[in-house]
Motif scaffolding. Structure first.
Motif, PDB file in Angstrom:
ATOM      1  N   ARG A  34      27.744 -47.030  -6.311  1.00 12.77           N
ATOM      2  CA  ARG A  34      27.895 -48.424  -6.757  1.00 12.77           C
ATOM      3  C   ARG A  34      27.975 -49.368  -5.569  1.00 12.77           C
ATOM      4  O   ARG A  34      28.057 -48.956  -4.421  1.00 12.77           O
ATOM      5  CB  ARG A  34      29.152 -48.559  -7.616  1.00 12.77           C
ATOM      6  N   GLU A  35      27.979 -50.677  -5.868  1.00 13.02           N
ATOM      7  CA  GLU A  35      28.091 -51.696  -4.829  1.00 13.02           C
ATOM      8  C   GLU A  35      29.385 -51.474  -4.041  1.00 13.02           C
ATOM      9  O   GLU A  35      30.438 -51.225  -4.635  1.00 13.02           O
ATOM     10  CB  GLU A  35      28.097 -53.092  -5.459  1.00 13.02           C
ATOM     11  N   PRO A  36      29.317 -51.563  -2.710  1.00 14.06           N
ATOM     12  CA  PRO A  36      30.518 -51.328  -1.891  1.00 14.06           C
ATOM     13  C   PRO A  36      31.638 -52.321  -2.190  1.00 14.06           C
ATOM     14  O   PRO A  36      31.389 -53.483  -2.491  1.00 14.06           O
ATOM     15  CB  PRO A  36      30.013 -51.519  -0.460  1.00 14.06           C
ATOM     16  N   LYS A  37      32.878 -51.811  -2.108  1.00 15.23           N
ATOM     17  CA  LYS A  37      34.076 -52.630  -2.281  1.00 15.23           C
ATOM     18  C   LYS A  37      35.037 -52.335  -1.138  1.00 15.23           C
ATOM     19  O   LYS A  37      34.960 -51.289  -0.489  1.00 15.23           O
ATOM     20  CB  LYS A  37      34.754 -52.338  -3.618  1.00 15.23           C
ATOM     21  N   TYR A  38      35.951 -53.258  -0.902  1.00 13.99           N
ATOM     22  CA  TYR A  38      36.962 -53.080   0.132  1.00 13.99           C
ATOM     23  C   TYR A  38      38.015 -52.119  -0.399  1.00 13.99           C
ATOM     24  O   TYR A  38      38.399 -52.174  -1.566  1.00 13.99           O
ATOM     25  CB  TYR A  38      37.569 -54.429   0.519  1.00 13.99           C
ATOM     26  N   ASP A  39      38.492 -51.245   0.470  1.00  8.39           N
ATOM     27  CA  ASP A  39      39.345 -50.155   0.035  1.00  8.39           C
ATOM     28  C   ASP A  39      40.440 -49.905   1.073  1.00  8.39           C
ATOM     29  O   ASP A  39      40.155 -49.819   2.264  1.00  8.39           O
ATOM     30  CB  ASP A  39      38.476 -48.899  -0.121  1.00  8.39           C
ATOM     31  N   ILE A  40      41.677 -49.804   0.585  1.00 14.06           N
ATOM     32  CA  ILE A  40      42.823 -49.488   1.446  1.00 14.06           C
ATOM     33  C   ILE A  40      43.432 -48.200   0.915  1.00 14.06           C
ATOM     34  O   ILE A  40      43.842 -48.127  -0.246  1.00 14.06           O
ATOM     35  CB  ILE A  40      43.887 -50.610   1.429  1.00 14.06           C
ATOM     36  N   ARG A  41      43.467 -47.161   1.764  1.00  8.81           N
ATOM     37  CA  ARG A  41      44.074 -45.887   1.375  1.00  8.81           C
ATOM     38  C   ARG A  41      44.291 -45.024   2.618  1.00  8.81           C
ATOM     39  O   ARG A  41      43.778 -45.329   3.688  1.00  8.81           O
ATOM     40  CB  ARG A  41      43.248 -45.134   0.335  1.00  8.81           C
ATOM     41  N   ASP A  42      45.042 -43.942   2.448  1.00  8.89           N
ATOM     42  CA  ASP A  42      45.281 -42.981   3.526  1.00  8.89           C
ATOM     43  C   ASP A  42      44.171 -41.946   3.533  1.00  8.89           C
ATOM     44  O   ASP A  42      43.731 -41.480   2.468  1.00  8.89           O
ATOM     45  CB  ASP A  42      46.615 -42.257   3.325  1.00  8.89           C
ATOM     46  N   TRP A  43      43.738 -41.568   4.744  1.00  7.97           N
ATOM     47  CA  TRP A  43      42.700 -40.562   4.940  1.00  7.97           C
ATOM     48  C   TRP A  43      43.212 -39.493   5.895  1.00  7.97           C
ATOM     49  O   TRP A  43      43.899 -39.780   6.864  1.00  7.97           O
ATOM     50  CB  TRP A  43      41.450 -41.188   5.559  1.00  7.97           C
ATOM     51  N   SER A  44      42.819 -38.247   5.610  1.00  8.04           N
ATOM     52  CA  SER A  44      43.136 -37.152   6.531  1.00  8.04           C
ATOM     53  C   SER A  44      42.317 -37.343   7.812  1.00  8.04           C
ATOM     54  O   SER A  44      41.322 -38.078   7.808  1.00  8.04           O
ATOM     55  CB  SER A  44      42.800 -35.797   5.889  1.00  8.04           C
ATOM     56  N   PRO A  45      42.709 -36.673   8.896  1.00  7.15           N
ATOM     57  CA  PRO A  45      41.989 -36.854  10.167  1.00  7.15           C
ATOM     58  C   PRO A  45      40.481 -36.587  10.078  1.00  7.15           C
ATOM     59  O   PRO A  45      39.691 -37.254  10.746  1.00  7.15           O
ATOM     60  CB  PRO A  45      42.674 -35.860  11.106  1.00  7.15           C
ATOM     61  N   GLU A  46      40.067 -35.656   9.222  1.00  7.01           N
ATOM     62  CA  GLU A  46      38.644 -35.322   9.100  1.00  7.01           C
ATOM     63  C   GLU A  46      37.937 -36.137   8.015  1.00  7.01           C
ATOM     64  O   GLU A  46      36.754 -35.929   7.760  1.00  7.01           O
ATOM     65  CB  GLU A  46      38.478 -33.823   8.794  1.00  7.01           C
ATOM     66  N   HIS A  47      38.670 -37.017   7.338  1.00  6.25           N
ATOM     67  CA  HIS A  47      38.148 -37.810   6.214  1.00  6.25           C
ATOM     68  C   HIS A  47      37.653 -36.933   5.066  1.00  6.25           C
ATOM     69  O   HIS A  47      36.800 -37.346   4.288  1.00  6.25           O
ATOM     70  CB  HIS A  47      37.039 -38.782   6.665  1.00  6.25           C
ATOM     71  N   ASP A  48      38.191 -35.708   4.946  1.00  7.17           N
ATOM     72  CA  ASP A  48      37.809 -34.842   3.833  1.00  7.17           C
ATOM     73  C   ASP A  48      38.798 -34.912   2.675  1.00  7.17           C
ATOM     74  O   ASP A  48      38.517 -34.428   1.587  1.00  7.17           O
ATOM     75  CB  ASP A  48      37.629 -33.395   4.301  1.00  7.17           C
ATOM     76  N   LYS A  49      39.964 -35.526   2.902  1.00  4.62           N
ATOM     77  CA  LYS A  49      40.971 -35.726   1.863  1.00  4.62           C
ATOM     78  C   LYS A  49      41.438 -37.172   1.911  1.00  4.62           C
ATOM     79  O   LYS A  49      41.450 -37.797   2.981  1.00  4.62           O
ATOM     80  CB  LYS A  49      42.159 -34.795   2.078  1.00  4.62           C
ATOM     81  N   MET A  50      41.840 -37.680   0.737  1.00  2.00           N
ATOM     82  CA  MET A  50      42.307 -39.061   0.663  1.00  2.00           C
ATOM     83  C   MET A  50      43.451 -39.165  -0.329  1.00  2.00           C
ATOM     84  O   MET A  50      43.579 -38.335  -1.225  1.00  2.00           O
ATOM     85  CB  MET A  50      41.164 -39.989   0.264  1.00  2.00           C
TER      86      MET A  50
END
Length: 73
Positions: A34-50
């Protein structure tokens, strides 16, 4: 349960980093094509978990920007 696909279109910045290396980030993300949206969240160091987070439209992020500008330091 169907996997939710995401594409980080633009990494905007890091708000904080936990002792375990997870980072609270502001990104522009396309969820499931979908169209990109702004997002605030925590990410693991490898960006494989959120973690759970908040997703905002451009109109909402601009409103948030106005509200944040009213906060006294």
């Amino acid at each position: 349960m169907a996997e939710i696909k995401h594409d980080i279109v633009q990494h905007i910045g890091i708000l904080s980093t936990s002792t375990k290396g997870w980072q609270t980030e502001l990104n522009l993300i396309s969820w499931s094509g979908r169209e990109p949206k702004y997002d605030i969240r925590d990410w693991s160091p490898e960006h494989d978990k959120m973690s759970k987070g908040i997703t905002l439209s451009k109109k909402e992020i601009l409103e948030l920007k106005k509200l944040l500008a009213t906060i006294d330091q």
